[in-house]
Write a protein that holds these residues in place. Structure first.
Motif, PDB file in Angstrom:
ATOM      1  N   PHE A 116      46.337  50.634  32.245  1.00  0.00           N
ATOM      2  CA  PHE A 116      46.632  49.482  31.388  1.00  0.00           C
ATOM      3  C   PHE A 116      47.661  49.845  30.320  1.00  0.00           C
ATOM      4  CE2 PHE A 116      45.768  46.792  27.657  1.00  0.00           C
ATOM      5  CZ  PHE A 116      45.962  45.540  28.230  1.00  0.00           C
ATOM      6  N   GLN A 172      34.376  51.806  29.806  1.00  0.00           N
ATOM      7  CA  GLN A 172      34.892  52.845  30.700  1.00  0.00           C
ATOM      8  C   GLN A 172      35.331  54.071  29.911  1.00  0.00           C
ATOM      9  OE1 GLN A 172      37.956  50.955  32.982  1.00  0.00           O
ATOM     10  NE2 GLN A 172      36.537  49.635  34.094  1.00  0.00           N
ATOM     11  N   GLN A 216      41.480  53.484  34.475  1.00  0.00           N
ATOM     12  CA  GLN A 216      41.904  52.104  34.242  1.00  0.00           C
ATOM     13  C   GLN A 216      42.506  51.903  32.852  1.00  0.00           C
ATOM     14  OE1 GLN A 216      39.388  48.883  35.408  1.00  0.00           O
ATOM     15  NE2 GLN A 216      38.690  49.887  37.289  1.00  0.00           N
ATOM     16  N   TRP A 276      45.330  41.015  32.840  1.00  0.00           N
ATOM     17  CA  TRP A 276      44.394  42.110  32.581  1.00  0.00           C
ATOM     18  C   TRP A 276      43.881  42.038  31.143  1.00  0.00           C
ATOM     19  CZ3 TRP A 276      45.454  47.658  34.796  1.00  0.00           C
ATOM     20  CH2 TRP A 276      44.268  48.411  34.724  1.00  0.00           C
ATOM     21  N   LEU A 317      37.157  47.922  29.091  1.00  0.00           N
ATOM     22  CA  LEU A 317      37.926  49.144  28.849  1.00  0.00           C
ATOM     23  C   LEU A 317      37.204  50.081  27.889  1.00  0.00           C
ATOM     24  CD1 LEU A 317      41.633  47.888  28.598  1.00  0.00           C
ATOM     25  CD2 LEU A 317      40.493  48.994  30.523  1.00  0.00           C
TER      26      LEU A 317
END
Length: 221
Positions: free
Chosen positions: A18, A6, A14, A132, A3
């Motif tokens: 999340f 990104q 994403q 996740w 994360l």
């Protein structure tokens, strides 16, 4: 972690999804925790309830031939209301709950007729968030055999192990509930079958079972 990478590259889809899932999980928690799980009303409100909620009445009418006719609504010894079939008094909530499943200490509320479907949705969303989150934590771990690495990554490693434990618990809980729902039974009925009069005196193991598909349809729809 994935994360963070990104986010650094400007890919925010994403991370945003999340965060929204986490927010949804929190909102579902408070919704399930604070809503009425299906408290049995006093005698004056019982008829009104049955008129407004034909689902349970239809379900009970379909199994009435499979349950001994001598079993009638009994009056609760704690709150003195008439208990419909599948209701049970919760001493923590101080109420009788329709289609009582269990009292969940995590949400500090009973799981019953009204909030059980939403409880399943909450568990499902929570499981996705945990899986996740576990993936994110794992992606941030780059193992090295050194004391310095352990000192710098102890918090992340501990978080990952904690997520794994919660994931296993939620997964097992969700699977068990889906199994019971597919059989049209509750945790209380499953655990206390020998103590419940309408089950103990029935000719069938589970007089409410109408097949997996119909059980799931009636529960969620």
């Amino acid at each position: 972690s994935d994360l963070q990478e990104q986010e650094e590259h400007g890919e925010l889809l994403q991370p945003l999804i999340f965060v929204l899932l986490v927010l949804c999980s929190v909102l579902l928690y408070f919704k399930v925790s604070l809503m009425d799980p299906g408290f049995v009303k006093d005698d004056e409100e019982v008829k009104v309830y049955h008129l407004r909620n034909g689902k349970q009445g239809e379900e009970q009418s379909m199994v009435i031939a499979q349950v001994p006719s001598g079993i009638q609504m009994r009056r609760c010894g704690y709150c003195m209301v008439k208990q419909p079939m599948r209701a049970r008094h919760c001493q923590l909530c101080q109420h009788c709950v329709r289609r009582y499943d269990h009292h969940c200490p995590w949400i500090e509320n009973c799981v019953g007729e009204k909030n059980h479907p939403l409880f399943i949705v909450y568990l499902s969303v929570q499981l996705v968030v945990l899986l996740w989150g576990g993936h994110v934590a794992w992606s941030g771990l780059h193992f090295e055999q050194s004391w310095d690495w352990l000192q710098h990554n102890a918090l992340l490693l501990g978080s990952f192990l904690l997520i794994v434990i919660f994931t296993i618990v939620v997964l097992l809980l969700l699977i068990s509930h889906l199994y019971l729902i597919s059989c049209n039974t509750t945790t209380w009925e499953f655990m206390s079958h020998h103590r419940i009069s309408y089950l103990r005196q029935s000719e069938l193991e589970n007089p409410f079972d109408q097949g997996v598909l119909l059980n799931l349809w009636r529960f969620f729809c």
